[in-house]
Design a protein around this motif. Structure first.
Motif, PDB file in Angstrom:
ATOM      1  N   MET A  92       2.583 -56.055 121.628  1.00 45.73           N
ATOM      2  CA  MET A  92       1.610 -56.487 122.445  1.00 45.73           C
ATOM      3  C   MET A  92       1.657 -57.629 123.219  1.00 45.73           C
ATOM      4  N   VAL A  93       2.237 -58.752 122.540  1.00 43.09           N
ATOM      5  CA  VAL A  93       2.499 -59.767 123.195  1.00 43.09           C
ATOM      6  C   VAL A  93       3.447 -59.706 124.440  1.00 43.09           C
ATOM      7  N   ALA A  94       4.438 -58.921 124.331  1.00 42.77           N
ATOM      8  CA  ALA A  94       5.345 -58.685 125.360  1.00 42.77           C
ATOM      9  C   ALA A  94       4.677 -57.932 126.645  1.00 42.77           C
ATOM     10  N   PHE A  95       3.741 -56.756 126.167  1.00 37.07           N
ATOM     11  CA  PHE A  95       3.010 -56.178 127.407  1.00 37.07           C
ATOM     12  C   PHE A  95       2.013 -57.233 127.824  1.00 37.07           C
ATOM     13  N   SER A  96       1.245 -57.839 127.097  1.00 33.10           N
ATOM     14  CA  SER A  96       0.277 -59.029 127.635  1.00 33.10           C
ATOM     15  C   SER A  96       1.035 -59.903 128.595  1.00 33.10           C
ATOM     16  N   ALA A 127      -5.336 -64.342 135.237  1.00 33.86           N
ATOM     17  CA  ALA A 127      -4.003 -63.803 134.314  1.00 33.86           C
ATOM     18  C   ALA A 127      -4.228 -64.174 133.129  1.00 33.86           C
ATOM     19  N   LEU A 128      -4.805 -65.348 132.698  1.00 32.52           N
ATOM     20  CA  LEU A 128      -5.158 -65.441 131.187  1.00 32.52           C
ATOM     21  C   LEU A 128      -6.052 -64.744 130.581  1.00 32.52           C
ATOM     22  N   LEU A 129      -7.229 -64.403 131.584  1.00 33.71           N
ATOM     23  CA  LEU A 129      -8.274 -63.593 131.043  1.00 33.71           C
ATOM     24  C   LEU A 129      -7.529 -62.046 130.874  1.00 33.71           C
ATOM     25  N   VAL A 130      -6.621 -61.746 131.809  1.00 31.02           N
ATOM     26  CA  VAL A 130      -6.097 -60.456 131.706  1.00 31.02           C
ATOM     27  C   VAL A 130      -5.271 -60.442 130.269  1.00 31.02           C
ATOM     28  N   GLY A 131      -4.536 -61.263 129.947  1.00 34.26           N
ATOM     29  CA  GLY A 131      -3.733 -61.334 128.889  1.00 34.26           C
ATOM     30  C   GLY A 131      -4.567 -61.309 127.524  1.00 34.26           C
ATOM     31  N   VAL A 132      -5.563 -62.180 127.532  1.00 33.20           N
ATOM     32  CA  VAL A 132      -6.468 -62.068 126.383  1.00 33.20           C
ATOM     33  C   VAL A 132      -6.947 -60.770 126.470  1.00 33.20           C
TER      34      VAL A 132
END
Length: 216
Positions: free
Chosen positions: A74-78, A100-105
């Motif tokens: 999940m970290v890799a995909f984020s 980008a940070l919002l999309v990752g979270v």
């Protein structure tokens, strides 16, 4: 003598890992002239910072008696989604970084929520669910990138992810903040007590009127 031995066993049980780390630290400090240097110590802290954040999340899951095998994927995909968002040139750089940070979270939250819903509502063992999510997230990351590295990220992004406060990498500070917040939640809030209670006896917690599915 038996009382002293009992006290020693309690100390070892509570601080066993810490004692091992201290012994290793002292040994390596004498074994290599490069280990006990500021540069190397900061490098070690930097390397463990991401693992620390992941471990904090895993702590909440393990306390309830669950398991999550998908965190790495999940970290890799984020991270892939973050990198791709940072390449949207139509958006100004500051807004692009925030997006980008919002999309990752959001992506991490969504995948975690899917895991939780399938476990709680579908009554599927967490081991199976998270094993499946691990494969899905890893496969999506490889599919989107075609196995290639995404590079040429905006230099401004490094001020958020790779800056330093003095000699301390900012990632380490992020990790410390996450640890302190988690410690407060687990030790000082009703939610934290519910987590420990569910891990101890889930059925008793459910019969006492607590929505165990919502807490988990």
């Amino acid at each position: 003598c038996w009382e002293e031995l009992s006290v020693f066993r309690k100390v070892v049980n509570q601080l066993g890992i810490g004692i091992v780390i201290i012994v290793m630290f002292v040994f390596l400090s004498f074994a290599s002239p490069y280990f006990f240097t500021l540069e190397n110590l900061m490098n070690i802290l930097l390397q463990v910072s991401i693992g620390t954040v992941i471990a904090v999340g895993m702590t909440f899951v393990i306390i309830t008696g669950g398991i999550d095998l998908s965190v790495g994927s999940m970290v890799a995909f984020s991270c892939v989604l973050i990198a791709m968002t940072l390449h949207i040139e139509a958006v100004p750089v500051p807004a692009r970084i925030a997006l980008a940070l919002l999309v990752g979270v959001a992506s991490g939250f969504a995948m975690g929520a899917i895991n939780g819903l399938v476990v709680v509502k579908g009554h599927v063992p967490a081991f199976i669910v998270t094993l499946g999510m691990m494969s899905v997230a890893r496969g999506l990351a490889l599919f989107i990138t075609n196995g290639q590295t995404i590079y040429m990220l905006p230099p401004e992004y490094q001020t958020v992810t790779a800056a330093k406060l003095g000699v301390l990498p900012i990632q380490v500070i992020y990790a410390l903040v996450v640890v302190m917040i988690a410690s407060f939640i687990l030790g000082r809030t009703k939610f934290g007590r519910y987590l420990y209670a569910i891990g101890g006896n889930k059925e008793a917690v459910r019969l006492s009127g607590i929505n165990t599915g919502l807490v988990e």
